[in-house]
Design an enzyme around this catalytic site. Structure first.
Site, PDB file in Angstrom:
ATOM      1  CG  HIS A  75      -2.013  -0.834   1.325  1.00 15.35           C
ATOM      2  ND1 HIS A  75      -1.937  -2.165   1.614  1.00 15.35           N
ATOM      3  CD2 HIS A  75      -3.326  -0.562   1.140  1.00 15.35           C
ATOM      4  CE1 HIS A  75      -3.152  -2.679   1.607  1.00 15.35           C
ATOM      5  NE2 HIS A  75      -4.022  -1.730   1.322  1.00 15.35           N
ATOM      6  CG  ASP A 128       8.406  22.591  -6.074  1.00 12.66           C
ATOM      7  OD1 ASP A 128       8.706  22.392  -4.872  1.00 12.66           O
ATOM      8  OD2 ASP A 128       8.131  23.714  -6.536  1.00 12.66           O
ATOM      9  CG  ASP A 142      15.959  20.621  -0.547  1.00 16.31           C
ATOM     10  OD1 ASP A 142      14.893  20.998  -1.093  1.00 16.31           O
ATOM     11  OD2 ASP A 142      16.677  21.369   0.144  1.00 16.31           O
ATOM     12  CD  GLU A 167      11.426  19.670  -3.559  1.00 17.56           C
ATOM     13  OE1 GLU A 167      12.390  20.442  -3.742  1.00 17.56           O
ATOM     14  OE2 GLU A 167      10.279  20.062  -3.260  1.00 17.56           O
ATOM     15  CG  ASN A 201       4.600  -3.801   2.774  1.00 21.44           C
ATOM     16  OD1 ASN A 201       4.250  -2.774   3.302  1.00 21.44           O
ATOM     17  ND2 ASN A 201       3.770  -4.558   2.073  1.00 21.44           N
TER      18      ASN A 201
HETATM   19 MN    MN Z   1       2.708  -1.553   3.668  1.00 22.08          MN
HETATM   20 MN    MN Z   2       9.379  22.074  -2.867  1.00 25.83          MN
END
Ligand code: MN
Ligand code: MN
Length: 227
Positions: free
Chosen positions: A70, A211, A202, A205, A101
């Site tokens: 999930h 972003d 960051d 990203e 998991n």
């Molecule tokens: Mn899970």
């Molecule tokens: Mn950002």
């Protein structure tokens, strides 16, 4: 088809038709979503996808050595049976190493709920990156005859605020963020080790090209995403 928006009451996702998994899944957690409803046991295809898309089935994951991981976790939506069931669509899953998991990944999931229980609201985004993970049957880049990509890494970012109104306006340079990147293998098998895998927002990203928290002013993002 590579960035198909699924906008559901329980979560939102960007779905990739050809990868058979979400690019990202996003949801908000607060204490009202928690409860003692019955955990769903049946995984189902997502019939809200366009008919022209391949609809991943639960059996596409059977005997692959990867668990149905999930993104928005079952326990984050336990206020009603219907909301829990809504998380068991295959568009909320990625092929995930089982030890991972149930390990560090679940450790952070448990922690996000402890933050909600004490009165916080948490905005969470998670997803997979790249291709190539290791499950019980070894390394694989895809399962289901190529219809489902096995991510190489799994990431999550979140922002934590005291519950209130007008959330964006209350984000400051002191607002807490948490981010994690883990490899999709059995390394991160210890639930209590999740802190080891923390990174800055960051970093996620840079990895993904997204972003995050883009509605927050750039000067505040610069501070809270570097932590
Ligand atoms: Mn899970
Ligand atoms: Mn950002």
């Amino acid at each position: 088809p590579h960035n198909y928006l699924l906008d559901k009451p329980q979560f939102c996702a960007s779905y990739d038709r050809d990868k058979g998994i979400p690019n990202w899944t996003s949801w908000q957690l607060n204490s009202t979503w928690l409860g003692s409803a019955t955990r769903e046991t049946v995984y189902s295809s997502d019939n809200t996808l366009p008919p022209s898309f391949y609809h991943v089935t639960t059996s596409d994951y059977s005997n692959t050595g990867f668990s149905r991981g999930h993104m928005c976790p079952s326990a984050d939506r336990l206020n009603t049976d219907a909301n829990n069931t809504a998380l068991f669509v295959m568009t909320n899953m990625i092929p995930q190493n089982q030890a991972n998991n149930q390990g560090a990944w679940e450790g952070l999931e448990n922690y996000e709920r402890t933050l909600a229980i004490v009165g916080n609201v948490i905005y969470i985004i998670s997803g997979g990156y790249g291709a190539g993970g290791t499950g019980l049957n070894g390394y694989a880049e895809t399962i289901a005859g190529g219809k489902v990509t096995v991510p190489k890494k799994i990431w999550k970012v979140m922002i934590v605020l005291p519950a209130g109104t007008n959330d964006i306006s209350r984000v400051t340079v002191s607002t807490r963020t948490i981010a994690m990147i883990i490899n999709n293998d059995s390394t991160a098998s210890d639930q209590n080790s999740w802190g080891t895998y923390r990174v800055s927002v960051d970093s996620v990203e840079s990895l993904t090209g997204y972003d995050f928290f883009s509605d927050v002013s750039p000067s505040i993002q610069a501070v809270i995403e570097a932590k």
